[in-house]
Design an enzyme around this catalytic site. Structure first.
Site, PDB file in Angstrom:
ATOM      1  N   ARG A   1       5.096  -7.531  11.038  1.00  0.00           N
ATOM      2  CA  ARG A   1       6.281  -6.735  10.799  1.00  0.00           C
ATOM      3  C   ARG A   1       7.367  -7.454  10.337  1.00  0.00           C
ATOM      4  O   ARG A   1       8.318  -7.118   9.609  1.00  0.00           O
ATOM      5  CB  ARG A   1       6.825  -5.966  12.124  1.00  0.00           C
ATOM      6  CG  ARG A   1       5.840  -4.813  12.564  1.00  0.00           C
ATOM      7  CD  ARG A   1       5.381  -3.952  11.656  1.00  0.00           C
ATOM      8  NE  ARG A   1       4.194  -4.332  11.193  1.00  0.00           N
ATOM      9  CZ  ARG A   1       3.404  -3.923   9.996  1.00  0.00           C
ATOM     10  NH1 ARG A   1       4.272  -2.982   9.311  1.00  0.00           N
ATOM     11  NH2 ARG A   1       2.254  -4.205   9.477  1.00  0.00           N
TER      12      ARG A   1
ATOM     13  N   GLN B   1      -5.499  -2.899  11.170  1.00  0.00           N
ATOM     14  CA  GLN B   1      -4.201  -2.480  11.822  1.00  0.00           C
ATOM     15  C   GLN B   1      -4.825  -1.347  12.310  1.00  0.00           C
ATOM     16  O   GLN B   1      -3.898  -0.358  12.600  1.00  0.00           O
ATOM     17  CB  GLN B   1      -3.169  -2.141  10.595  1.00  0.00           C
ATOM     18  CG  GLN B   1      -2.700  -3.449   9.933  1.00  0.00           C
ATOM     19  CD  GLN B   1      -1.333  -3.296   8.966  1.00  0.00           C
ATOM     20  OE1 GLN B   1      -0.532  -2.806   9.692  1.00  0.00           O
ATOM     21  NE2 GLN B   1      -1.483  -3.505   7.925  1.00  0.00           N
TER      22      GLN B   1
ATOM     23  N   ASP C   1      -1.694   7.591   3.855  1.00  0.00           N
ATOM     24  CA  ASP C   1      -1.280   6.368   4.096  1.00  0.00           C
ATOM     25  C   ASP C   1      -1.940   6.030   5.569  1.00  0.00           C
ATOM     26  O   ASP C   1      -2.309   6.966   6.336  1.00  0.00           O
ATOM     27  CB  ASP C   1       0.176   6.128   4.449  1.00  0.00           C
ATOM     28  CG  ASP C   1       0.866   5.062   4.388  1.00  0.00           C
ATOM     29  OD1 ASP C   1       0.001   3.768   4.138  1.00  0.00           O
ATOM     30  OD2 ASP C   1       2.166   4.574   4.228  1.00  0.00           O
ATOM     31  N   GLU C   2      -1.849   4.647   5.814  1.00  0.00           N
ATOM     32  CA  GLU C   2      -2.421   4.457   7.230  1.00  0.00           C
ATOM     33  C   GLU C   2      -3.902   5.082   7.504  1.00  0.00           C
ATOM     34  O   GLU C   2      -4.378   5.672   8.515  1.00  0.00           O
ATOM     35  CB  GLU C   2      -1.522   4.890   8.448  1.00  0.00           C
ATOM     36  CG  GLU C   2      -0.014   4.406   8.065  1.00  0.00           C
ATOM     37  CD  GLU C   2       0.045   2.802   8.581  1.00  0.00           C
ATOM     38  OE1 GLU C   2      -0.883   2.169   8.933  1.00  0.00           O
ATOM     39  OE2 GLU C   2       1.022   2.146   8.519  1.00  0.00           O
TER      40      GLU C   2
ATOM     41  N   LYS D   1       0.882  -1.024  -0.011  1.00  0.00           N
ATOM     42  CA  LYS D   1       0.084   0.016  -0.025  1.00  0.00           C
ATOM     43  C   LYS D   1       0.803   1.155   0.163  1.00  0.00           C
ATOM     44  O   LYS D   1       0.684   2.206  -0.725  1.00  0.00           O
ATOM     45  CB  LYS D   1      -0.949   0.086   1.194  1.00  0.00           C
ATOM     46  CG  LYS D   1      -1.766  -1.159   1.331  1.00  0.00           C
ATOM     47  CD  LYS D   1      -2.859  -1.028   2.546  1.00  0.00           C
ATOM     48  CE  LYS D   1      -2.199  -1.272   3.884  1.00  0.00           C
ATOM     49  NZ  LYS D   1      -1.541  -2.482   4.177  1.00  0.00           N
ATOM     50  N   THR D   2       2.017   1.339   0.794  1.00  0.00           N
ATOM     51  CA  THR D   2       2.657   2.323   0.924  1.00  0.00           C
ATOM     52  C   THR D   2       3.547   2.552  -0.217  1.00  0.00           C
ATOM     53  O   THR D   2       3.747   3.731  -0.918  1.00  0.00           O
ATOM     54  CB  THR D   2       3.732   2.371   2.022  1.00  0.00           C
ATOM     55  OG1 THR D   2       2.931   1.974   3.415  1.00  0.00           O
ATOM     56  CG2 THR D   2       4.623   3.444   2.333  1.00  0.00           C
TER      57      THR D   2
HETATM   58  N1  LIG Z   1       4.756  -5.164  -6.508  1.00  0.00           N
HETATM   59  C1  LIG Z   1       5.828  -5.414  -5.706  1.00  0.00           C
HETATM   60  N2  LIG Z   1       7.034  -5.997  -6.174  1.00  0.00           N
HETATM   61  C2  LIG Z   1       7.967  -6.406  -5.167  1.00  0.00           C
HETATM   62  N3  LIG Z   1       7.816  -5.575  -3.792  1.00  0.00           N
HETATM   63  C3  LIG Z   1       6.838  -5.221  -3.482  1.00  0.00           C
HETATM   64  C4  LIG Z   1       5.783  -4.931  -4.422  1.00  0.00           C
HETATM   65  N4  LIG Z   1       4.975  -4.092  -3.459  1.00  0.00           N
HETATM   66  C5  LIG Z   1       5.508  -4.037  -2.449  1.00  0.00           C
HETATM   67  N5  LIG Z   1       6.812  -4.629  -2.008  1.00  0.00           N
HETATM   68  C6  LIG Z   1       7.630  -4.681  -1.192  1.00  0.00           C
HETATM   69  O1  LIG Z   1       6.942  -5.197  -0.170  1.00  0.00           O
HETATM   70  C7  LIG Z   1       7.118  -4.562   1.109  1.00  0.00           C
HETATM   71  C8  LIG Z   1       5.771  -4.080   1.873  1.00  0.00           C
HETATM   72  O2  LIG Z   1       5.345  -2.994   0.997  1.00  0.00           O
HETATM   73  P1  LIG Z   1       4.589  -1.926   1.919  1.00  0.00           P
HETATM   74  O3  LIG Z   1       5.487  -1.406   2.896  1.00  0.00           O
HETATM   75  O4  LIG Z   1       4.304  -0.968   0.695  1.00  0.00           O
HETATM   76  O5  LIG Z   1       3.552  -2.614   2.304  1.00  0.00           O
HETATM   77  P2  LIG Z   1       2.100  -2.090   3.289  1.00  0.00           P
HETATM   78  O6  LIG Z   1       0.826  -2.664   2.657  1.00  0.00           O
HETATM   79  O7  LIG Z   1       2.044  -0.503   3.373  1.00  0.00           O
HETATM   80  O8  LIG Z   1       2.384  -2.590   4.744  1.00  0.00           O
HETATM   81  P3  LIG Z   1       1.737  -2.093   6.011  1.00  0.00           P
HETATM   82  O9  LIG Z   1       0.351  -2.508   6.148  1.00  0.00           O
HETATM   83  O10 LIG Z   1       2.479  -2.900   7.040  1.00  0.00           O
HETATM   84  O11 LIG Z   1       1.871  -0.692   5.979  1.00  0.00           O
HETATM   85  C9  LIG Z   1       8.183  -3.487   1.100  1.00  0.00           C
HETATM   86  O12 LIG Z   1       9.325  -3.956   1.157  1.00  0.00           O
HETATM   87  C10 LIG Z   1       7.873  -3.234  -0.571  1.00  0.00           C
HETATM   88  O13 LIG Z   1       8.917  -2.903  -1.136  1.00  0.00           O
HETATM   89 MG   LIG Z   2       2.365   0.937   4.820  1.00  0.00          MG
END
Ligand SMILES: Nc1ncnc2c1ncn2[C@@H]1O[C@H](COP(=O)(O)OP(=O)(O)OP(=O)(O)O)[C@@H](O)[C@H]1O
Ligand SMILES: [Mg+2]
Length: 667
Positions: free
Chosen positions: A597, A245, A214-215, A31-32
């Site tokens: 995490r 979350q 975000d969040e 998402k981030t």
């Molecule tokens: N399409 C993708 N291909 C490869 N790696 C990815 C891809 N999308 C995300 N990632 C990697 O996966 C990990 C998690 O991504 P991110 O932090 O954006 O998730 P999130 O959904 O924001 O998590 P959270 O809910 O904990 O905030 C990061 O290391 C990111 O670089």
């Molecule tokens: Mg995130």
């Protein structure tokens, strides 16, 4: 722009520009990443000016990280003017620019929690910590729900509520008199302003034409309102979040805001992400199993193709000391076997008080660590001393800063003089600083008593124009010299602590200098930024090779290869207060945040007994441990006491680990 490193739904989310967009997905699903990529996409493919884009994150640290990530995608000239900040720093920026509409000076002070505590304690004329804490938090809740003191007074339907409303009124009047705002005001005041002044609101809508949040699950009602005001009817925004979350209900966050988006913006485009790129399958299975015990707002599935991973270890330690030692030994052992770095490890816990024992053990084993969300650098007495000068220079009506500065170092202004000054200022409803110059007060004290007070105020007056004009670092260095703070430190403390404190102060000066130069801020602006950082977290943790220690709350959005989640016991996680008030679901989400995490390995631990008020007490393993899928975990110890179903699995793994367990067993 190349969007190859995104999966199809992520790509769709990045490219969608027709209206409001919500990305709803589980932890680690990128998402981030969607947000950072979308910032780059808006600037390159959609040719928006970076100045018109604002990304909102939950913490300063997250904002820093996002800035860094975006900087790898685009050259600096394309990014000029981009806003990446928390809701609070955005609020601060709006307030600073629009202060006059609200009867504030642009140099308003931001009160820290200590000042806030003192004000409430004075209003209530009590030192009862519990009472002050509840009052502070109830006022904060009222503010998060945009209830003004007047509204609270009108709406009060019990003695208790009426009393609270009166305290709230007095508190707000005090803040206004100090030309100060608290944390909640940073959002609430801009929202009130935008509601009243359509033109001002329109100006900001023009400026910030696309918002990314975000969040999103942790926004409170005021923040949601600000979002709606800023995006207006156009609804140009992308929000990303995960209802599982949501862990800030205690600070007024409202997960219902996720569902509300659909009602308020009927054209909302909903995008779901299902692939997790962070964790091995076992970790995900555990996370999914735990959270499935909560009722669902939205149906979500999460999978990854990063391999199955090792079983999650669930370890019982005899005591807190044994648990801390287990963490240190296990970590060293794991590091040795896998040739990892210290910064690959994190120790996560429910409450800050749990950190102390871990810290001692890490030190004993010479394991470097950095703490997030713990006592902040800016909370140290010596830094607060120096800050009080800066605050006063920025805003002479800041009475809490006045009191601290004039008494540190003591400059011959007696208590009697200060009390008289306080009484006079109170009676005239003006600040201490202003009172010090009024004839009415000057006549009340002897010339030799007045003299040092006058010298002090004069000094502040002289510093003011310089602080607004000259380079922040050098003005601060000169200020310290003028007040001879170093000598005062050595006079009032033993050489060793004094030396350490002076070193902190010098670090601080270095930080102010750098921050001022990097961001082109003067001393007054730097001061406001610090006040905000203090409230949100601590100073930047440097990029050092050290174990990360963090509360679960502060770990949100982050990821670590190897995680130790400690103190998984009833009354800690879930917390006793939450059990009592029926908030176990929120605690379960916290557990979910903790588990997710971890990227490659996860070790969960709890103590068999704990010292409480000097007595040993048997403690129960957390109920969440029994929600973990038995096939994915390796239990060392018991999970369900006294029911004849103790699962004691022998460590078939590494000999060293078994040895460690034996050692723990004999402690
Ligand atoms: N399409 C993708 N291909 C490869 N790696 C990815 C891809 N999308 C995300 N990632 C990697 O996966 C990990 C998690 O991504 P991110 O932090 O954006 O998730 P999130 O959904 O924001 O998590 P959270 O809910 O904990 O905030 C990061 O290391 C990111 O670089
Ligand atoms: Mg995130």
């Amino acid at each position: 722009m190349n969007l190859d490193h995104l999966n199809p739904p992520q790509r769709a989310a990045v490219k969608y520009l027709d209206g409001p967009c919500l990305v709803l997905a589980g932890a680690g699903s990128g998402k981030t990443r969607v947000i950072t990529q979308k910032i780059a996409y808006l600037i390159t493919a959609a040719q928006m000016d970076a100045r018109n884009i604002a990304a909102i994150t939950f913490t300063n640290k997250a904002a820093r990280e996002m800035n860094e990530r975006v900087a790898t995608l685009l050259p600096p000239d394309k990014l000029r003017g981009l806003t990446v900040s928390t809701f609070h720093s955005l609020g601060m920026r709006i307030l600073r620019e629009e202060a006059k509409h609200l009867g504030y000076k642009p140099q308003f002070s931001i009160l820290d929690s200590g000042d806030q505590w003192k004000i409430i304690s004075d209003i209530l004329t009590t030192t009862d910590k519990q009472l002050i804490r509840t009052t502070v938090s109830r006022i904060s809740m009222l503010k998060a729900d945009r209830v003004s003191p007047d509204k609270a007074l009108l709406g009060a339907d019990s003695e208790g509520e009426l009393h609270l409303a009166k305290v709230y009124r007095q508190y707000q009047d005090t803040l206004q008199a100090y030309q100060a705002v608290d944390f909640d005001d940073l959002i609430r005041l801009p929202v009130d302003l935008f509601a009243q002044e359509a033109e001002v609101c329109a100006k900001w809508q023009q400026r910030l034409r696309y918002l990314l949040i975000d969040e999103y699950q942790d926004t409170n009602n005021t923040q949601y309102e600000l979002l709606k005001q800023l995006t207006g009817a156009a609804g140009k925004f992308t929000a990303v979040g995960d209802d599982d979350q949501s862990i800030y209900a205690w600070r007024g966050a409202n997960v219902e805001n996720l569902a509300l988006l659909k009602t308020d913006f009927p054209s909302l485009e909903l995008i779901k992400l299902e692939q997790n790129y962070r964790s091995v399958a076992r970790i995900l299975k555990c996370a999914n199993a735990v959270i499935s015990n909560n009722p669902k707002l939205f149906e979500k599935t999460l999978w990854s193709d990063l391999g199955i991973g090792d079983p999650i270890q669930v370890i019982e330690a005899k005591s807190e000391e044994a648990e801390a030692e287990m963490v240190a030994m296990n970590m060293l052992n794991h590091k040795f076997l896998n040739n990892t770095k210290f910064s690959d490890y994190a120790v996560l816990y429910r409450g800050n008080h749990q950190a102390r024992i871990i810290e001692t053990q890490l030190r004993e084993h010479r394991i470097p660590y950095v703490m997030a969300g713990g006592q902040s650098f800016f909370d140290r007495a010596e830094i607060k001393d120096v800050l009080s000068y800066l605050r006063l220079i920025a805003n002479e009506d800041d009475d809490p800063a006045f009191i601290r500065a004039i008494t540190t170092p003591k400059r011959g202004v007696g208590n009697v003089t200060l009390e008289r000054l306080g009484a006079y200022a109170n009676q005239r409803q003006i600040s201490l600083f202003t009172a010090a110059f009024e004839e009415g007060f000057v006549h009340q004290v002897q010339p030799q008593q007045y003299e040092p007070l006058h010298t002090f105020c004069d000094f502040i007056n002289r510093m003011q124009p310089r602080a607004a004009r000259e380079d922040a670092g050098s003005v601060l260095a000169e200020l310290l010299q003028s007040i001879d703070y170093e000598t005062w430190l050595y006079d009032s403390d033993d050489p060793k602590p004094a030396e350490a404190k002076w070193k902190n102060v010098q670090d601080f000066v270095g930080w102010v200098k750098k921050h001022g130069e990097d961001k082109g801020k003067n001393l007054i602006e730097v001061t406001q930024t610090i006040a905000l950082i203090t409230m949100l977290e601590g100073r930047n943790e440097e990029e050092v090779d050290a174990v990360r220690m963090s509360t679960l709350h502060a770990s949100k959005g982050l990821e670590y290869p190897h995680v130790f989640l400690i103190g998984c016991e009833e009354d800690i996680l879930p917390h006793a207060n939450s059990i009592e008030s029926g908030m176990v679901e929120e605690e379960r989400r916290l557990m979910y945040v903790g588990i997710t995490r971890a990227q490659r390995s996860l070790t969960i631990s709890y103590c068999g007994k704990r010292r409480r008020a000097g007595e040993w007490q048997i403690v129960e393993p957390s109920r969440f441990l029994r929600e973990l899928p038995p096939d994915e975990i390796r239990v060392i110890g018991r999970l369900a006491p006294d029911k004849g179903q103790n699962q004691v699995t022998k460590t078939e793994g590494r000999a060293t680990l078994a040895g460690l367990m034996n050692k723990l067993g004999s402690m």
